[in-house]
Design an enzyme around this catalytic site. Sequence first.
Site, mmCIF file in Angstrom:
data_model
loop_
_atom_site.group_PDB
_atom_site.id
_atom_site.type_symbol
_atom_site.label_atom_id
_atom_site.label_comp_id
_atom_site.label_asym_id
_atom_site.label_seq_id
_atom_site.Cartn_x
_atom_site.Cartn_y
_atom_site.Cartn_z
ATOM 1 C CG ASP A 13 -14.879 100.594 21.402
ATOM 2 O OD1 ASP A 13 -13.691 100.504 21.745
ATOM 3 O OD2 ASP A 13 -15.698 99.655 21.548
ATOM 4 C CE LYS A 110 -13.576 97.657 23.530
ATOM 5 N NZ LYS A 110 -14.724 97.233 22.714
ATOM 6 C CB CYS A 155 -17.733 99.332 24.560
ATOM 7 S SG CYS A 155 -17.900 97.895 23.455
HETATM 8 C C1 VGL Z 1 -19.834 98.142 20.836
HETATM 9 C C2 VGL Z 1 -21.525 96.759 20.145
HETATM 10 C C3 VGL Z 1 -20.619 95.965 19.476
HETATM 11 C C4 VGL Z 1 -19.422 99.366 21.593
HETATM 12 C C5 VGL Z 1 -18.913 97.357 20.193
HETATM 13 O O1 VGL Z 1 -18.320 99.898 21.326
HETATM 14 O O2 VGL Z 1 -20.205 99.818 22.461
HETATM 15 N N1 VGL Z 1 -21.134 97.838 20.825
HETATM 16 N N2 VGL Z 1 -19.310 96.279 19.510
#
Ligand code: VGL
Length: 207
Positions: A13, A110, A155
């Site tokens: 991410d 995702k 994540c």
């Molecule tokens: C994430 C919170 C919500 C992350 C993704 O990538 O850690 N955290 N969505």
Amino acid sequence: MSNDSHRALVIVDVQNDFCTGGALEVKNGEDVVPIINKISPGFDLVIATQDYHPAGHQSFASSHGKKPMEVMQIHGVDNVLWPDHCLQNHPGSDFHKDLDLSCVKIILRKGMNPEVDSYSAFLENDKKTSTGLDGYLKGMGVRDVYFCGLATDYCVAFSALDAVSLGFHARVILDATRPVDFPPQNNDKMIRTMVSAGVEMIRHDEL
Ligand code: VGL
Ligand code: ZN
């Protein structure tokens, strides 16, 4: 097996909304980019995940008439409600412009189910729905999975914990991650949880 890719890197991410000025800003999130660009050519297989939510996603505070960072029980467990982030077809969900994707073989999206979030790259938060990454990595002969990216305590952590429980040797390249650290001390808590589960914490200069 012919496609022996023993060491895989999962870049979690590294998207605009988790970097400075983004909707779910992680402090100095973009600082991971040069480190990841330096290390990714050294792996046999590189995968990048992309948080990729539809509008109205149940992880958004706005979907429940709440304020971001409130905690709400969903299916009996405490969940942080996030600001709207990483919306599909929106610049916030794009990878950071300086992230070098040239070594990346698979981009795994995702969090696309409007009802179920997915912190982990392996299993959605219902702990049942597979993303297919487990089978893909095993099919490619991977035994060692290294994690970097954003955010350390969400994540990255949930991905590394699932990797261990699926039988991989999991390592988090800690200096190539940055945490949300919410609620306060969450990052320390998640690092301890990972270490107890058998996830190894390393720095990129130890690779
Ligand atoms: C994430 C919170 C919500 C992350 C993704 O990538 O850690 N955290 N969505
Ligand atoms: Zn998300």
